[in-house]
Design a protein around this motif. Structure first.
Motif, PDB file in Angstrom:
ATOM      1  N   THR A   1       0.808  -1.215   0.000  1.00 32.93           N
ATOM      2  CA  THR A   1       0.000   0.000   0.000  1.00 32.93           C
ATOM      3  C   THR A   1       0.844   1.269   0.000  1.00 32.93           C
ATOM      4  O   THR A   1       0.305   2.363   0.104  1.00 32.93           O
ATOM      5  CB  THR A   1      -0.936   0.015   1.216  1.00 32.93           C
ATOM      6  N   SER A   2       2.145   1.141  -0.123  1.00 31.92           N
ATOM      7  CA  SER A   2       2.997   2.329  -0.088  1.00 31.92           C
ATOM      8  C   SER A   2       2.850   3.151  -1.369  1.00 31.92           C
ATOM      9  O   SER A   2       2.498   2.642  -2.430  1.00 31.92           O
ATOM     10  CB  SER A   2       4.461   1.925   0.100  1.00 31.92           C
ATOM     11  N   ILE A   3       3.132   4.436  -1.243  1.00 33.54           N
ATOM     12  CA  ILE A   3       3.034   5.369  -2.357  1.00 33.54           C
ATOM     13  C   ILE A   3       4.378   5.407  -3.090  1.00 33.54           C
ATOM     14  O   ILE A   3       5.432   5.470  -2.468  1.00 33.54           O
ATOM     15  CB  ILE A   3       2.684   6.782  -1.859  1.00 33.54           C
ATOM     16  N   VAL A   4       4.329   5.340  -4.417  1.00 38.20           N
ATOM     17  CA  VAL A   4       5.533   5.440  -5.230  1.00 38.20           C
ATOM     18  C   VAL A   4       5.353   6.576  -6.230  1.00 38.20           C
ATOM     19  O   VAL A   4       4.241   6.939  -6.587  1.00 38.20           O
ATOM     20  CB  VAL A   4       5.853   4.126  -5.987  1.00 38.20           C
ATOM     21  N   GLU A   5       6.466   7.128  -6.667  1.00 38.85           N
ATOM     22  CA  GLU A   5       6.427   8.190  -7.669  1.00 38.85           C
ATOM     23  C   GLU A   5       6.844   7.596  -9.012  1.00 38.85           C
ATOM     24  O   GLU A   5       7.877   6.942  -9.120  1.00 38.85           O
ATOM     25  CB  GLU A   5       7.371   9.331  -7.295  1.00 38.85           C
ATOM     26  N   VAL A   6       6.023   7.824 -10.027  1.00 42.91           N
ATOM     27  CA  VAL A   6       6.287   7.316 -11.364  1.00 42.91           C
ATOM     28  C   VAL A   6       6.660   8.509 -12.241  1.00 42.91           C
ATOM     29  O   VAL A   6       5.939   9.507 -12.274  1.00 42.91           O
ATOM     30  CB  VAL A   6       5.048   6.598 -11.934  1.00 42.91           C
ATOM     31  N   LYS A   7       7.788   8.384 -12.934  1.00 37.21           N
ATOM     32  CA  LYS A   7       8.234   9.464 -13.822  1.00 37.21           C
ATOM     33  C   LYS A   7       8.460   8.894 -15.215  1.00 37.21           C
ATOM     34  O   LYS A   7       9.026   7.825 -15.376  1.00 37.21           O
ATOM     35  CB  LYS A   7       9.543  10.070 -13.318  1.00 37.21           C
ATOM     36  N   LEU A   8       8.009   9.640 -16.211  1.00 33.63           N
ATOM     37  CA  LEU A   8       8.233   9.290 -17.610  1.00 33.63           C
ATOM     38  C   LEU A   8       8.493  10.585 -18.366  1.00 33.63           C
ATOM     39  O   LEU A   8       7.580  11.406 -18.531  1.00 33.63           O
ATOM     40  CB  LEU A   8       7.038   8.548 -18.204  1.00 33.63           C
ATOM     41  N   LEU A   9       9.740  10.778 -18.760  1.00 34.26           N
ATOM     42  CA  LEU A   9      10.181  12.004 -19.423  1.00 34.26           C
ATOM     43  C   LEU A   9       9.831  13.219 -18.556  1.00 34.26           C
ATOM     44  O   LEU A   9      10.369  13.377 -17.481  1.00 34.26           O
ATOM     45  CB  LEU A   9       9.606  12.098 -20.833  1.00 34.26           C
ATOM     46  N   PHE A  10       8.914  14.073 -19.016  1.00 33.68           N
ATOM     47  CA  PHE A  10       8.568  15.280 -18.271  1.00 33.68           C
ATOM     48  C   PHE A  10       7.278  15.120 -17.481  1.00 33.68           C
ATOM     49  O   PHE A  10       6.737  16.081 -16.953  1.00 33.68           O
ATOM     50  CB  PHE A  10       8.431  16.473 -19.230  1.00 33.68           C
ATOM     51  N   TRP A  11       6.781  13.930 -17.394  1.00 32.32           N
ATOM     52  CA  TRP A  11       5.505  13.653 -16.767  1.00 32.32           C
ATOM     53  C   TRP A  11       5.731  12.791 -15.542  1.00 32.32           C
ATOM     54  O   TRP A  11       6.538  11.868 -15.559  1.00 32.32           O
ATOM     55  CB  TRP A  11       4.624  12.943 -17.785  1.00 32.32           C
ATOM     56  N   GLY A  12       5.037  13.040 -14.464  1.00 40.22           N
ATOM     57  CA  GLY A  12       5.180  12.236 -13.269  1.00 40.22           C
ATOM     58  C   GLY A  12       3.951  12.328 -12.380  1.00 40.22           C
ATOM     59  O   GLY A  12       3.190  13.288 -12.449  1.00 40.22           O
ATOM     60  N   PHE A  13       3.755  11.299 -11.571  1.00 42.85           N
ATOM     61  CA  PHE A  13       2.648  11.296 -10.612  1.00 42.85           C
ATOM     62  C   PHE A  13       2.970  10.309  -9.500  1.00 42.85           C
ATOM     63  O   PHE A  13       3.861   9.479  -9.622  1.00 42.85           O
ATOM     64  CB  PHE A  13       1.316  10.945 -11.292  1.00 42.85           C
ATOM     65  N   SER A  14       2.216  10.400  -8.421  1.00 43.43           N
ATOM     66  CA  SER A  14       2.372   9.494  -7.280  1.00 43.43           C
ATOM     67  C   SER A  14       1.102   8.666  -7.129  1.00 43.43           C
ATOM     68  O   SER A  14      -0.004   9.180  -7.310  1.00 43.43           O
ATOM     69  CB  SER A  14       2.611  10.285  -5.995  1.00 43.43           C
ATOM     70  N   ALA A  15       1.277   7.387  -6.816  1.00 45.39           N
ATOM     71  CA  ALA A  15       0.131   6.497  -6.623  1.00 45.39           C
ATOM     72  C   ALA A  15       0.575   5.291  -5.803  1.00 45.39           C
ATOM     73  O   ALA A  15       1.768   5.037  -5.645  1.00 45.39           O
ATOM     74  CB  ALA A  15      -0.425   6.037  -7.966  1.00 45.39           C
TER      75      ALA A  15
END
Length: 74
Positions: free
Chosen positions: A24-38
């Motif tokens: 259930t931990s939160i991770v940050e996803v990055k792809l080029l100039f785009w990113g989000f946490s989920a």
């Protein structure tokens, strides 16, 4: 054969549910100039669903293509 498919599908669903409950931990996803946490579990469930949808689409496409080739050879 259909029974084996059903049983294996149930096992996979149970394993995904166990994974989701334990991660259930939160991770940050990055792809080029785009990113989000989920939550990692949410990402895995979404990616498994996307893979399933793509598999169904490509499976249907290949069956349709084989059917067209069979009709053209007649």
């Amino acid at each position: 054969m259909k029974k084996i498919h059903s049983i294996s599908s149930i096992i996979v669903i149970i394993l995904v549910a166990i994974f989701a409950l334990q991660n259930t931990s939160i991770v940050e996803v990055k792809l080029l100039f785009w990113g989000f946490s989920a939550q990692i579990a949410l990402l895995v469930v979404i990616l498994i669903g996307l893979g399933f949808i793509l598999g169904v689409l490509f499976s249907g496409f290949s069956k349709h293509k084989e059917k067209d080739e069979a009709n053209h050879s007649e």
